[in-house]
Every structure is written in C-alpha cells, then in structure tokens.
Design a protein around this motif. Sequence first.
Motif, PDB file in Angstrom:
ATOM      1  N   SER A  40       0.828  -1.206   0.000  1.00  0.00           N
ATOM      2  CA  SER A  40       0.000   0.000   0.000  1.00  0.00           C
ATOM      3  C   SER A  40       0.862   1.255   0.000  1.00  0.00           C
ATOM      4  CB  SER A  40      -0.890   0.027   1.250  1.00  0.00           C
ATOM      5  OG  SER A  40      -1.953  -0.860   1.109  1.00  0.00           O
ATOM      6  N   ALA A  41       1.872   1.270   0.878  1.00  0.00           N
ATOM      7  CA  ALA A  41       2.723   2.456   0.985  1.00  0.00           C
ATOM      8  C   ALA A  41       3.452   2.710  -0.331  1.00  0.00           C
ATOM      9  CB  ALA A  41       3.720   2.281   2.129  1.00  0.00           C
ATOM     10  N   ILE A  42       3.967   1.635  -0.943  1.00  0.00           N
ATOM     11  CA  ILE A  42       4.722   1.804  -2.194  1.00  0.00           C
ATOM     12  C   ILE A  42       3.789   2.224  -3.331  1.00  0.00           C
ATOM     13  CG2 ILE A  42       6.017   0.551  -3.964  1.00  0.00           C
ATOM     14  CD1 ILE A  42       7.311  -1.059  -1.711  1.00  0.00           C
ATOM     15  N   ALA A 125      -8.072   7.992   4.054  1.00  0.00           N
ATOM     16  CA  ALA A 125      -7.691   7.973   2.644  1.00  0.00           C
ATOM     17  C   ALA A 125      -8.861   7.525   1.771  1.00  0.00           C
ATOM     18  CB  ALA A 125      -6.492   7.047   2.438  1.00  0.00           C
ATOM     19  N   SER A 126      -9.648   6.548   2.267  1.00  0.00           N
ATOM     20  CA  SER A 126     -10.811   6.092   1.497  1.00  0.00           C
ATOM     21  C   SER A 126     -11.807   7.222   1.288  1.00  0.00           C
ATOM     22  CB  SER A 126     -11.520   4.957   2.226  1.00  0.00           C
ATOM     23  OG  SER A 126     -10.642   3.938   2.511  1.00  0.00           O
ATOM     24  N   GLY A 127     -12.015   8.010   2.355  1.00  0.00           N
ATOM     25  CA  GLY A 127     -12.934   9.148   2.238  1.00  0.00           C
ATOM     26  C   GLY A 127     -12.496  10.113   1.150  1.00  0.00           C
ATOM     27  N   ILE A 128     -11.191  10.397   1.106  1.00  0.00           N
ATOM     28  CA  ILE A 128     -10.661  11.343   0.117  1.00  0.00           C
ATOM     29  C   ILE A 128     -10.716  10.731  -1.288  1.00  0.00           C
ATOM     30  CG2 ILE A 128      -8.598  12.608  -0.583  1.00  0.00           C
ATOM     31  CD1 ILE A 128      -9.934  13.767   1.878  1.00  0.00           C
ATOM     32  N   ASN A 150      -5.565   7.498 -14.349  1.00  0.00           N
ATOM     33  CA  ASN A 150      -4.593   6.480 -13.922  1.00  0.00           C
ATOM     34  C   ASN A 150      -4.208   6.654 -12.462  1.00  0.00           C
ATOM     35  OD1 ASN A 150      -4.537   5.346 -16.403  1.00  0.00           O
ATOM     36  ND2 ASN A 150      -2.718   6.463 -17.100  1.00  0.00           N
ATOM     37  N   PHE A 151      -3.991   7.901 -12.076  1.00  0.00           N
ATOM     38  CA  PHE A 151      -3.619   8.204 -10.692  1.00  0.00           C
ATOM     39  C   PHE A 151      -4.669   7.675  -9.726  1.00  0.00           C
ATOM     40  CE2 PHE A 151      -3.850  11.292  -7.120  1.00  0.00           C
ATOM     41  CZ  PHE A 151      -2.598  11.079  -6.575  1.00  0.00           C
ATOM     42  N   CYS A 152      -5.949   7.902 -10.075  1.00  0.00           N
ATOM     43  CA  CYS A 152      -7.032   7.495  -9.191  1.00  0.00           C
ATOM     44  C   CYS A 152      -7.133   5.987  -9.080  1.00  0.00           C
ATOM     45  CB  CYS A 152      -8.354   8.058  -9.685  1.00  0.00           C
ATOM     46  SG  CYS A 152      -8.620   9.716  -9.090  1.00  0.00           S
ATOM     47  N   GLY A 157      -6.473   1.251  -5.695  1.00  0.00           N
ATOM     48  CA  GLY A 157      -5.930  -0.085  -5.490  1.00  0.00           C
ATOM     49  C   GLY A 157      -5.057  -0.175  -4.257  1.00  0.00           C
ATOM     50  N   SER A 158      -4.352   0.925  -3.968  1.00  0.00           N
ATOM     51  CA  SER A 158      -3.413   0.877  -2.837  1.00  0.00           C
ATOM     52  C   SER A 158      -4.131   0.795  -1.495  1.00  0.00           C
ATOM     53  CB  SER A 158      -2.502   2.107  -2.861  1.00  0.00           C
ATOM     54  OG  SER A 158      -3.202   3.239  -2.429  1.00  0.00           O
ATOM     55  N   LEU A 159      -5.445   1.072  -1.482  1.00  0.00           N
ATOM     56  CA  LEU A 159      -6.186   0.972  -0.219  1.00  0.00           C
ATOM     57  C   LEU A 159      -6.361  -0.485   0.212  1.00  0.00           C
ATOM     58  CD1 LEU A 159      -9.040   3.550  -0.841  1.00  0.00           C
ATOM     59  CD2 LEU A 159      -6.986   3.897   0.492  1.00  0.00           C
TER      60      LEU A 159
END
Lengths: 183, 183
Positions: A40-42, A125-128, A150-152, A157-159
Amino acid sequence: MKAGIEAGEVSNASRNRVSRGVSVVDFILRIVACLGTLGSAIAMGTSRQTLPFSTRFIRFRALYKDLPTLTFFVIANSVVCGYLALSLPLSIFHIIKSAAKNSRIILLIFDTVMMALLTAAASAASGIVNLAHNGNSITNWFAVCQQFNNFCQRISGSLIGSFVGVVVFMVLIIIASVAISRR
Amino acid sequence: MKAGIEAGEVSNASRNRVSRGVSVVDFILRIVACLGTLGSAIAMGTSRQTLPFSTRFIRFRALYKDLPTLTFFVIANSVVCGYLALSLPLSIFHIIKSAAKNSRIILLIFDTVMMALLTAAASAASGIVNLAHNGNSITNWFAVCQQFNNFCQRISGSLIGSFVGVVVFMVLIIIASVAISRR
C-alpha cells in the motif's frame, strides 16, 4: 508470573501443541499484513500522473503529496509495516516458548495501537479517494478522477493492502487474547 | 473452563479485589465512551446552517447528509453507543463475578470490532472536516467553511467525543487482556 510459566511448562502436551499452532498462525498473519501495508505504501507513494497539457505557469500533475491525507496514509502504512517487521522476532519467540504470557500482552497492546493508526489512515484515505472519484455537488468539490484517471485507479488499489492489514490486526488481537486466556 | 472458574474462585482475596477494581474501571469507561459517542452523533446529526441569501433555484444550506462520510459518522457513532449501552449489563456481571473469563473474551472481540468501526468513522470525518476548513488548491476543492462557519465549528466539535471513544476502547482492550491473563 514465574509460577504461571512453570505451571504452563508442566501442562499437557496437546495444549502446548495448540498454542504453538496459534503462534505459527500469528507469525504468518504478521508477514501477510507487513506485505500488505508495504504494498500500500509503495503503490500510493509512487503513483503520479502528469497531464499532457499545461499552461504557462501550471503543469497539471497529481502526486500523493498534494493531499495531506494521502501523505498520512503513506507514513502510517510505513510505520505499521516497520512495526510488524520488528514484531516478527517476538512472534518466533512465542512459537519456541509457547508458555510466554507477559510478552504476549505487550505485543497485544502495541497491536491495538497500530490497528487504530492503520484504520485511521485507511479510512481517511478512502474518504478522500471516494471524493476524488465522485466529487460532491453541494460543496462544489469536483471529481478530479475525470482528469487524473490512472492516478485514481492506482490510489484506489493501494487501499486494499491497508484494509487487509486492518482485518489481520483484528484477528491478531482476538487470537492473542484467546492464547493469553489459555495460560 | 469449569475448572478454571473454580480455580479463580478459590484464588486469594487480594487478586479478586484488583480484578473487581479493574471491572469497575471498565464499567465507568464504557459509560464515558457511550456518552462521548452519543454526544458526537447528536452534535453532528443536528448541525445545520442556512445562509441568509438564495438564488431562485438554490437555497444555500449545509446539513450532515450532504456528505456521505458525515452520514457514516453519525451512523457509526450511534451503533457504537448502542453497543456500549448493551455491554453495560455484562460489565456489571464482571464486577459481581470477577472470575469470569469466556465472557471477557467475547466482550474483547466485540470491543475490537467496534473500535475499528469508530476509528474509521472518526478519522474519515476528520479528513473531510479538515478539507472543509482548509480546502485544497491543487484539486480546486474550496474551503466551504468560509461560508458555513457555524456549521463547520459544530461538526469540528462533534469529532471530540468520537476520538475520546477511540481512546477509551484502546484502554478497554488493554485492561481486558490484562484481566484475562490474571485468571
């Protein structure tokens, strides 16, 4: 406490075998959660997108540092991953010496604190991310994902790894309390 | 388990007195957290502000239902408050019968789940409230608190009770694990 350990050591073999099994599950779950939070962090930390157009003064670029909540997400996941890696030797110690009690309580206390940290980071982070996807018409917050597609997708996915970590922490706390009660 | 209870019942009086003290602290903390989450849910749920001007089609009005995260905050706080109220009889049972072990583990499991729920709600709402206060220049999300000043102060204040609840849950889990280990 000393008497408790000795009583544990002379208890029957089947109980010790179950305790050892629980400790092995604990060890495996810690590795899973460590990999999840590291991923997730990466994934969040390396996601960036620059749009193919710009004005004279502004380049349209999205980066996790643009939103303080996502920065917190990266930091919290890194901290939790580091903690989990450091807790592995203690987890191995519990496999070898399944009668240990005080060290299990210490680990449970830290697990509780880290679970709160990780849950806070993941849900904020999920809220944002939800706001970035859907926007909000009443407050006039636009869905920036329409541009930064793409960013989104990357940050959504990282969540996942982070929420896997939260579930693992819940299981860790519950099996630790059961293991403590069996001593 | 039966043998465990009996062993607990014949254990010395000082240990029982400490266990009873821990159970009383548990009971008081549950009441504190219940009031905190109830206050948060009510403060957030009743906050509204209508601006003194309007266009022909739009009245400028802020309500917690406008933002899904704040709706989640109200629901989660209500659920946790209800759970805490329902857990009070079991907490009284632990004061009377301080040797109980299985019921403590069950309570600890539910506490862990509820702590995750409350932490998620509180931190997601904090992220949105922070955004409402400060906005974000890069994503063009405006600081709506400049218009809805009273509304924002109310929802900021309502976060406090929720975070008090999170801290109380952490303490509850830790003292429950210590109480279980003493049996």
